[in-house]
Design a protein around this motif. Structure first.
Motif, PDB file in Angstrom:
ATOM      1  N   HIS A 175       8.947 -18.585  27.781  1.00  0.00           N
ATOM      2  CA  HIS A 175       8.005 -18.038  28.770  1.00  0.00           C
ATOM      3  C   HIS A 175       8.177 -16.537  28.918  1.00  0.00           C
ATOM      4  O   HIS A 175       7.192 -15.802  29.012  1.00  0.00           O
ATOM      5  CB  HIS A 175       8.191 -18.734  30.121  1.00  0.00           C
ATOM      6  CG  HIS A 175       7.619 -20.114  30.133  1.00  0.00           C
ATOM      7  ND1 HIS A 175       7.769 -20.995  31.170  1.00  0.00           N
ATOM      8  CD2 HIS A 175       6.886 -20.778  29.203  1.00  0.00           C
ATOM      9  CE1 HIS A 175       7.165 -22.136  30.888  1.00  0.00           C
ATOM     10  NE2 HIS A 175       6.628 -22.021  29.686  1.00  0.00           N
ATOM     11  N   TYR A 176       9.427 -16.089  28.938  1.00  0.00           N
ATOM     12  CA  TYR A 176       9.717 -14.654  29.092  1.00  0.00           C
ATOM     13  C   TYR A 176       9.088 -13.872  27.933  1.00  0.00           C
ATOM     14  O   TYR A 176       8.392 -12.874  28.136  1.00  0.00           O
ATOM     15  CB  TYR A 176      11.229 -14.454  29.117  1.00  0.00           C
ATOM     16  CG  TYR A 176      11.674 -13.010  29.198  1.00  0.00           C
ATOM     17  CD1 TYR A 176      11.829 -12.373  30.429  1.00  0.00           C
ATOM     18  CD2 TYR A 176      11.949 -12.292  28.044  1.00  0.00           C
ATOM     19  CE1 TYR A 176      12.244 -11.055  30.498  1.00  0.00           C
ATOM     20  CE2 TYR A 176      12.355 -10.975  28.101  1.00  0.00           C
ATOM     21  CZ  TYR A 176      12.509 -10.357  29.322  1.00  0.00           C
ATOM     22  OH  TYR A 176      12.909  -9.041  29.386  1.00  0.00           O
ATOM     23  N   LEU A 177       9.318 -14.363  26.718  1.00  0.00           N
ATOM     24  CA  LEU A 177       8.804 -13.654  25.534  1.00  0.00           C
ATOM     25  C   LEU A 177       7.280 -13.713  25.501  1.00  0.00           C
ATOM     26  O   LEU A 177       6.605 -12.713  25.253  1.00  0.00           O
ATOM     27  CB  LEU A 177       9.383 -14.266  24.253  1.00  0.00           C
ATOM     28  CG  LEU A 177      10.876 -14.042  24.006  1.00  0.00           C
ATOM     29  CD1 LEU A 177      11.341 -14.822  22.780  1.00  0.00           C
ATOM     30  CD2 LEU A 177      11.182 -12.560  23.809  1.00  0.00           C
ATOM     31  N   ARG A 178       6.724 -14.892  25.774  1.00  0.00           N
ATOM     32  CA  ARG A 178       5.258 -15.050  25.707  1.00  0.00           C
ATOM     33  C   ARG A 178       4.574 -14.114  26.704  1.00  0.00           C
ATOM     34  O   ARG A 178       3.569 -13.483  26.403  1.00  0.00           O
ATOM     35  CB  ARG A 178       4.899 -16.510  25.984  1.00  0.00           C
ATOM     36  CG  ARG A 178       3.459 -16.905  25.776  1.00  0.00           C
ATOM     37  CD  ARG A 178       2.998 -16.723  24.354  1.00  0.00           C
ATOM     38  NE  ARG A 178       2.138 -15.561  24.184  1.00  0.00           N
ATOM     39  CZ  ARG A 178       1.646 -15.143  23.033  1.00  0.00           C
ATOM     40  NH1 ARG A 178       1.948 -15.761  21.906  1.00  0.00           N
ATOM     41  NH2 ARG A 178       0.885 -14.089  22.947  1.00  0.00           N
ATOM     42  N   GLU A 179       5.154 -14.044  27.900  1.00  0.00           N
ATOM     43  CA  GLU A 179       4.589 -13.193  28.956  1.00  0.00           C
ATOM     44  C   GLU A 179       4.590 -11.729  28.525  1.00  0.00           C
ATOM     45  O   GLU A 179       3.594 -11.029  28.642  1.00  0.00           O
ATOM     46  CB  GLU A 179       5.446 -13.356  30.211  1.00  0.00           C
ATOM     47  CG  GLU A 179       4.697 -13.095  31.501  1.00  0.00           C
ATOM     48  CD  GLU A 179       5.561 -13.479  32.691  1.00  0.00           C
ATOM     49  OE1 GLU A 179       6.074 -12.565  33.340  1.00  0.00           O
ATOM     50  OE2 GLU A 179       5.753 -14.695  32.918  1.00  0.00           O
ATOM     51  N   ARG A 180       5.722 -11.306  27.978  1.00  0.00           N
ATOM     52  CA  ARG A 180       5.834  -9.894  27.576  1.00  0.00           C
ATOM     53  C   ARG A 180       4.925  -9.579  26.393  1.00  0.00           C
ATOM     54  O   ARG A 180       4.324  -8.510  26.321  1.00  0.00           O
ATOM     55  CB  ARG A 180       7.287  -9.559  27.214  1.00  0.00           C
ATOM     56  CG  ARG A 180       8.214  -9.523  28.413  1.00  0.00           C
ATOM     57  CD  ARG A 180       9.585  -9.057  28.034  1.00  0.00           C
ATOM     58  NE  ARG A 180       9.600  -7.648  27.638  1.00  0.00           N
ATOM     59  CZ  ARG A 180       9.592  -6.628  28.487  1.00  0.00           C
ATOM     60  NH1 ARG A 180       9.577  -6.868  29.795  1.00  0.00           N
ATOM     61  NH2 ARG A 180       9.612  -5.394  28.052  1.00  0.00           N
ATOM     62  N   VAL A 181       4.832 -10.537  25.464  1.00  0.00           N
ATOM     63  CA  VAL A 181       3.959 -10.328  24.301  1.00  0.00           C
ATOM     64  C   VAL A 181       2.501 -10.271  24.761  1.00  0.00           C
ATOM     65  O   VAL A 181       1.735  -9.388  24.351  1.00  0.00           O
ATOM     66  CB  VAL A 181       4.170 -11.457  23.258  1.00  0.00           C
ATOM     67  CG1 VAL A 181       3.101 -11.409  22.169  1.00  0.00           C
ATOM     68  CG2 VAL A 181       5.541 -11.332  22.625  1.00  0.00           C
ATOM     69  N   SER A 182       2.115 -11.190  25.639  1.00  0.00           N
ATOM     70  CA  SER A 182       0.727 -11.220  26.121  1.00  0.00           C
ATOM     71  C   SER A 182       0.378  -9.951  26.901  1.00  0.00           C
ATOM     72  O   SER A 182      -0.758  -9.489  26.860  1.00  0.00           O
ATOM     73  CB  SER A 182       0.509 -12.443  27.019  1.00  0.00           C
ATOM     74  OG  SER A 182       0.738 -13.606  26.271  1.00  0.00           O
ATOM     75  N   ASP A 183       1.375  -9.394  27.606  1.00  0.00           N
ATOM     76  CA  ASP A 183       1.138  -8.148  28.350  1.00  0.00           C
ATOM     77  C   ASP A 183       1.132  -6.926  27.432  1.00  0.00           C
ATOM     78  O   ASP A 183       0.915  -5.801  27.896  1.00  0.00           O
ATOM     79  CB  ASP A 183       2.235  -7.947  29.414  1.00  0.00           C
ATOM     80  CG  ASP A 183       2.124  -8.976  30.522  1.00  0.00           C
ATOM     81  OD1 ASP A 183       1.085  -9.661  30.573  1.00  0.00           O
ATOM     82  OD2 ASP A 183       3.069  -9.112  31.322  1.00  0.00           O
ATOM     83  N   GLY A 184       1.402  -7.162  26.166  1.00  0.00           N
ATOM     84  CA  GLY A 184       1.424  -6.050  25.202  1.00  0.00           C
ATOM     85  C   GLY A 184       2.661  -5.182  25.320  1.00  0.00           C
ATOM     86  O   GLY A 184       2.710  -4.079  24.787  1.00  0.00           O
ATOM     87  N   LYS A 185       3.700  -5.689  25.997  1.00  0.00           N
ATOM     88  CA  LYS A 185       4.929  -4.891  26.164  1.00  0.00           C
ATOM     89  C   LYS A 185       5.804  -4.914  24.914  1.00  0.00           C
ATOM     90  O   LYS A 185       6.628  -4.034  24.720  1.00  0.00           O
ATOM     91  CB  LYS A 185       5.736  -5.407  27.357  1.00  0.00           C
ATOM     92  CG  LYS A 185       5.093  -5.097  28.693  1.00  0.00           C
ATOM     93  CD  LYS A 185       5.945  -5.632  29.822  1.00  0.00           C
ATOM     94  CE  LYS A 185       5.296  -5.367  31.150  1.00  0.00           C
ATOM     95  NZ  LYS A 185       5.936  -6.134  32.229  1.00  0.00           N
ATOM     96  N   CYS A 186       5.666  -5.980  24.134  1.00  0.00           N
ATOM     97  CA  CYS A 186       6.499  -6.060  22.940  1.00  0.00           C
ATOM     98  C   CYS A 186       5.865  -6.983  21.902  1.00  0.00           C
ATOM     99  O   CYS A 186       4.868  -7.663  22.188  1.00  0.00           O
ATOM    100  CB  CYS A 186       7.899  -6.557  23.291  1.00  0.00           C
ATOM    101  SG  CYS A 186       7.944  -8.288  23.748  1.00  0.00           S
ATOM    102  N   SER A 187       6.437  -6.975  20.724  1.00  0.00           N
ATOM    103  CA  SER A 187       6.055  -7.917  19.664  1.00  0.00           C
ATOM    104  C   SER A 187       7.314  -8.693  19.296  1.00  0.00           C
ATOM    105  O   SER A 187       8.424  -8.200  19.510  1.00  0.00           O
ATOM    106  CB  SER A 187       5.557  -7.169  18.439  1.00  0.00           C
ATOM    107  OG  SER A 187       4.543  -6.275  18.819  1.00  0.00           O
ATOM    108  N   VAL A 188       7.103  -9.880  18.748  1.00  0.00           N
ATOM    109  CA  VAL A 188       8.259 -10.714  18.401  1.00  0.00           C
ATOM    110  C   VAL A 188       8.154 -11.162  16.944  1.00  0.00           C
ATOM    111  O   VAL A 188       7.078 -11.574  16.494  1.00  0.00           O
ATOM    112  CB  VAL A 188       8.332 -11.955  19.324  1.00  0.00           C
ATOM    113  CG1 VAL A 188       9.401 -12.925  18.849  1.00  0.00           C
ATOM    114  CG2 VAL A 188       8.616 -11.543  20.757  1.00  0.00           C
ATOM    115  N   LEU A 189       9.254 -11.033  16.237  1.00  0.00           N
ATOM    116  CA  LEU A 189       9.369 -11.633  14.899  1.00  0.00           C
ATOM    117  C   LEU A 189      10.506 -12.637  14.991  1.00  0.00           C
ATOM    118  O   LEU A 189      11.663 -12.260  15.205  1.00  0.00           O
ATOM    119  CB  LEU A 189       9.676 -10.557  13.848  1.00  0.00           C
ATOM    120  CG  LEU A 189       9.919 -11.068  12.433  1.00  0.00           C
ATOM    121  CD1 LEU A 189       8.704 -11.795  11.871  1.00  0.00           C
ATOM    122  CD2 LEU A 189      10.292  -9.921  11.491  1.00  0.00           C
ATOM    123  N   LEU A 190      10.145 -13.907  14.882  1.00  0.00           N
ATOM    124  CA  LEU A 190      11.128 -14.976  15.096  1.00  0.00           C
ATOM    125  C   LEU A 190      11.251 -15.851  13.846  1.00  0.00           C
ATOM    126  O   LEU A 190      10.271 -16.441  13.407  1.00  0.00           O
ATOM    127  CB  LEU A 190      10.685 -15.845  16.286  1.00  0.00           C
ATOM    128  CG  LEU A 190      11.406 -17.178  16.471  1.00  0.00           C
ATOM    129  CD1 LEU A 190      12.796 -16.972  17.039  1.00  0.00           C
ATOM    130  CD2 LEU A 190      10.618 -18.098  17.383  1.00  0.00           C
TER     131      LEU A 190
END
Lengths: 247, 343
Positions: A175-190
């Protein structure tokens, strides 16, 4: 500012004579969660190590948020957050010391309240003053993830970061990562083997087979597969892997 | 047929005798050794060169004289070898017993091959010692009677030592974890508001504390006890105690060196994804190691002065300065190598 969070072009890498990555091209847009899939020993960890500068590629380029990783000074690294393998954490330091050292090494003036709040949601705060060597796999994983999140990095690189996490902590992290990604604060490579994360949280997925990107799925393709197939992404992935193997 | 093919391909080294193949612990050890030698091909020639050099040293006349003296007074080598063998056997047995519980092979419930695994290193040691006596005998440095006495001493000391060690009830529980030996630091109150690199400096010192743990230091401290019967007021007793004390200092200094070097590589690797600079890294890694050494050397100099040991002071002060300078050089060079390697 419009540069993608990560741009990997024609990347080759390997260990001594063994070539692990062959001509890999991968882009992670700003505000995007990309899942990197592939069987064991397909080159996922090697690719991530190249992306964070822990391994020098033999050829190709890596650009993080518009800054080249090789020869570009600390600019690229300042945009990165990486969760290292839990067994690589310093066992003779406490969790608090690890967080402090890592934050200072990143040049941060403070550890953000968001990270500390996530640590509380992980129920990690009680473990802060214990030596890392005394941690279980899951607790080490929590610390590795918290270290990756220090300094609000624009690109978060995670290598099977959900392994060993208890369900509540895993959910909190998703949830933490999804929220930040959706807000455009970060990108994730997992890099992951957990297909439920790919189905539910990732925007895009890439399959690495024998050191090459064998297939990519866009977000709409992922959604379509979810709707059509009972087995969802698992069956689609198996079909692509089988096709690639027969080639 | 296909099944047989699979079985054949799984067989490790068809040349290995069947009595090893049916003992998983033994087989795993043998394969590990073979793999190490395959991976590092230089090990075998280097080992042979070292053995040849050692054999060459044994042909020196002084070695023959020492061995002849040992043969005339066999109680000292007998007691030393017997005690060493007893300690080794007890530790080895405890280690093997532990492996039957926590090894990756433990769930198999396969035979632990305890006796075989415990006796093999002892037989190897005896063979090496017997050979070490045979070489001066062959070159004429040692008499036949002396060699016979020494062989008898070695074999009887090992037999007795192995029996004592085997039947001693040593605790087979898991060893204490490394962090048990590291000092616990009180956390700073504003660690999250103003993070510092300082805790990184605890790491190298912590590793030194693990290396020089009481189990290791006790071996050197035991010389102090051995020196006590010589009399603390006698010249020779004082010298023995001084040598043991110097050994303790040396152990800690060497532990600090090893701690600094190994932590430099581990820390550089761990901190690769960060923007830490070389200067910061060297400063934070080295300063507590230097402080720890300053503390130790200050005591050495002070005690040498207080004990009115002019020789010790004359040697101790320049030695302390040299070691401090060397530590600085080692820290800088190692950090540079570590950061270069991981970036």
């Amino acid at each position: 500012m419009n540069a993608p969070a990560l741009n990997v072009e024609r990347l080759h890498a390997g260990y001594e004579k063994h070539c692990v990555l062959i001509d890999v091209n991968l882009t992670v847009a700003r505000g995007e969660w990309v899942a990197l899939l592939g069987p064991n020993a397909s080159g996922k960890t090697t690719l991530l190590h190249c992306v964070v500068g822990m391994m020098a590629p033999t050829a190709g380029s890596i650009v993080v948020c518009g800054h080249p990783l090789q020869g570009g000074g600390p600019s690229a690294k300042s945009k990165l957050g990486f969760a290292c393998a839990p067994d690589k954490l310093p066992g003779l330091l406490t969790g608090r010391q690890c967080l402090e050292v890592y934050a200072a090494a990143k040049g941060l003036t403070s550890i953000s309240a968001e990270v500390l709040k996530l640590a509380e949601r992980f129920q990690y705060m009680t473990m802060l003053d214990r030596f890392v060597a005394a941690y279980s796999l899951g607790t080490r994983q929590k610390l590795a993830v918290l270290l990756a999140l220090l300094g609000d990095p624009e690109l978060i690189v995670l290598d099977e970061a959900f392994n060993g996490l208890d369900p509540a902590s895993a959910l909190a992290l998703k949830h933490y990562l999804r929220e930040r990604v959706s807000d455009g604060k970060c990108s994730v490579l997992l890099a992951t083997h957990a297909l439920d994360i790919v189905e539910r949280y990732a925007d895009r997925a890439a399959l690495l087979l024998n050191g090459r990107i064998a297939h990519e799925w866009r977000k709409d393709e992922l959604a379509a597969m979810r709707a059509k197939s009972e087995e969802g992404f698992e069956a689609a992935l198996a079909a692509v892997a089988e096709e690639a193997a027969s080639e | 047929m296909a099944g047989n093919d699979v079985v054949m391909s799984l067989s490790p080294l068809p040349g290995l005798p069947s009595w090893i193949r049916v003992r998983p612990y033994l087989l795993a050890s043998v394969l590990s050794w073979l793999n190490i030698h395959r991976r590092y091909r230089f090990l075998l020639p280097v080992s042979l060169a070292v053995l040849l050099a050692a054999a060459g040293l044994l042909t020196l006349p002084i070695v023959g004289h020492i061995l002849e003296a040992a043969a005339q007074y066999p109680i000292t080598p007998f007691a030393s070898l017997g005690a060493a063998c007893a300690i080794f056997t007890a530790r080895r047995k405890a280690h093997i017993r532990r492996s039957q519980v926590d090894s990756w092979l433990a769930p198999l419930g396969a035979p632990g091959s305890v006796l075989l695994r415990a006796s093999f290193p002892l037989l190897l040691q005896v063979a090496v010692l017997v050979l070490a006596v045979a070489i001066p005998l062959a070159t004429g440095g040692l008499s036949w009677a002396g060699a016979k006495a020494l062989w008898l001493t070695i074999v009887s000391a090992y037999l007795l030592g192995a029996l004592v060690g085997w039947f001693s009830q040593r605790d087979a529980a898991a060893a204490r974890p490394a962090f048990h030996y590291v000092a616990v630091r009180k956390p700073r109150e504003n660690w999250a508001q103003a993070p510092r690199l300082e805790p990184l400096s605890y790491w190298a010192v912590g590793r030194a504390q693990v290396i020089s743990k009481p189990k290791v230091a006790a071996k050197i401290a035991s010389f102090v006890f051995l020196a006590l019967p010589m009399g603390a007021n006698s010249r020779i007793g004082q010298q023995a105690i001084a040598i043991a004390a110097a050994g303790m200092v040396l152990l800690y200094v060497v532990a600090l060196f090893i701690g600094t070097v190994t932590v430099a590589f581990d820390a550089a690797r761990w901190l690769t994804p960060t923007t830490i600079r070389f200067g910061q890294f060297v400063r934070v890694l080295g300063y507590r190691v230097i402080l720890a050494q300053l503390w130790v050397w200050s005591w050495v100099v002070f005690l040498s002065y207080a004990a009115a040991l002019p020789g010790a002071l004359r040697i101790g002060l320049p030695l302390a300065l040299w070691v401090l300078v060397l530590t600085c050089i080692v820290t800088v060079v190692t950090s540079w190598m570590a950061m270069r390697r991981s970036r």
